[in-house]
Design an enzyme around this catalytic site. Structure first.
Site, PDB file in Angstrom:
ATOM      1  N   SER A  58       0.793  -1.236   0.000  1.00 28.35           N
ATOM      2  CA  SER A  58       0.000   0.000   0.000  1.00 28.35           C
ATOM      3  C   SER A  58       0.816   1.272   0.000  1.00 28.35           C
ATOM      4  CB  SER A  58      -0.962   0.005   1.185  1.00 28.35           C
ATOM      5  OG  SER A  58      -2.010  -0.908   0.969  1.00 28.35           O
ATOM      6  N   THR A  59       2.127   1.186   0.056  1.00 30.55           N
ATOM      7  CA  THR A  59       2.926   2.380  -0.215  1.00 30.55           C
ATOM      8  C   THR A  59       2.546   2.938  -1.584  1.00 30.55           C
ATOM      9  OG1 THR A  59       4.722   1.526   1.145  1.00 30.55           O
ATOM     10  CG2 THR A  59       5.286   3.279  -0.379  1.00 30.55           C
TER      11      THR A  59
END
Length: 367
Positions: A58-59
């Site tokens: 999810s970066t």
């Protein structure tokens, strides 16, 4: 700062805590740290290089948000436009008032996907978008917030596609990555020919026990099937890596740090957003209790607020996104810093390396 960070990550690798790791830092538009340590592929011993892309879960959401904001600044999107104006099918089951702003702040009300889904389903863009459009909201859009782990990227990606006629991976490359010279280090769907360059992930010891110790009734787990929960196997899967799944992303630390730096200021002649737009998108949008995880999560438009691992209240000017597994990227307009850490020992628990190295960088910058 370069020497401090290099020593710290060398120690992490030498101790066996980490396998391969990258850290990049920009300050006021100039790169001040480009540090790597360890191996990208434990099977072959291939070392980590500065340009090695890592699947960073999810970066990548921060990258997706940045694409949206670049388009909004050019007039292609408006945060308060109802999504149905671009994507009429999305209005099914009472979602017709949902806006792009609701999507960015995880308040759109469609956090879940069916338990039967597997990774190949994620690669079917049209199928995933049709499924999400036809889903019944868990709450009226805009009335609550809750982390949309999987669906978030598809909603925003389809809005981008409808507005531009291009898949979000192409928009990322043409409008963000190529101008910054990082088109071969910042991806949603990775070209198949580039897969051999990527780092290989490995689950950290005790990962299964860490996951088993988490509350079984956590709504986040009910919304995200085990097959779609990031892990080393998920992040090594060519089906996942080559598909457009803009709730996650594959990147080098120096590429995503450069992207964040270009949000703050000019980087080699390129600035992604003007100052007024930056202030708008990094202002606190919601700090309500997140319905998926059960605690308050301060958010701006598409980014979390507060340095990962730190008390968000102590670092309110920091915006960015962490990724499950231990990667993260953020920027701080107050200090002019942008920071990214990527690694391939996938740790589902607390992101200790991000916390430790991020604190080291912040302290070095202000000390």
């Amino acid at each position: 700062m370069q020497q401090l960070v290099q020593q710290a990550i060398d120690q992490l690798v030498d101790s066996g805590e980490e396998l391969g790791i990258q850290v990049a830092v920009y300050r006021h538009g100039e790169q001040v740290v480009d540090a790597v340590a360890g191996v990208a592929d434990p099977a072959t011993g291939r070392p980590v290089a500065s340009d090695t892309p890592f699947f960073s879960a999810s970066t990548g959401k921060g990258v997706t948000a940045t694409v949206v904001h670049v388009l909004a600044d050019r007039g292609a999107l408006d945060y308060d436009t109802p999504i149905v104006e671009l994507w009429p099918e999305f209005g099914a089951h009472g979602k017709e008032k949902a806006t792009l702003r609701h999507a960015l702040t995880h308040s759109i009300g469609v956090p879940a996907v069916p338990a039967r889904l597997t990774a190949p389903d994620l690669a079917d863009w049209d199928g995933m978008c049709a499924l999400i459009a036809d889903s019944e909201p868990w709450w009226e859009p805009g009335t609550r917030t809750g982390y949309h782990a999987v669906t978030w990227g598809y909603v925003l990606g389809e809005v981008v596609r409808r507005a531009t006629g291009r898949p979000i991976s192409q928009v990322l490359r043409e409008e963000v990555a190529a101008p910054l010279g990082i088109a071969d280090e910042l991806y949603f769907g990775v070209p198949a020919a580039e897969l051999g360059r990527l780092a290989r992930l490995e689950d950290a010891p005790g990962s299964a026990e860490t996951m088993a110790a988490m509350p079984a009734d956590l709504p986040l787990f009910k919304a995200t099937p085990p097959a779609l929960t990031p892990s080393a196997a998920y992040g090594n899967d060519p089906v996942v890596l080559t598909a457009d799944i803009p709730s996650g992303g594959t990147m080098s630390a120096r590429a995503v740090a450069r992207m964040y730096a270009a949000l703050l200021t000019e980087v080699d002649g390129v600035r992604l957003l003007p100052e007024a737009r930056l202030r708008e998108i990094t202002a606190l949008a919601t700090a309500e209790t997140d319905q998926m995880v059960g605690f308050p999560t301060p958010r701006a438009l598409g980014y979390n607020l507060g340095r990962p691992g730190a008390d968000p209240g102590r670092t309110p000017t920091v915006f960015g996104m962490p990724g499950m597994g231990g990667s993260a990227a953020w920027a701080d307009p107050a200090t002019g810093l942008s920071f990214a850490l990527t690694k391939n020992r996938f740790s589902p628990g607390p992101a200790t390396a991000v916390d430790r190295i991020g604190a080291l960088v912040a302290e070095a910058a202000t000390g």
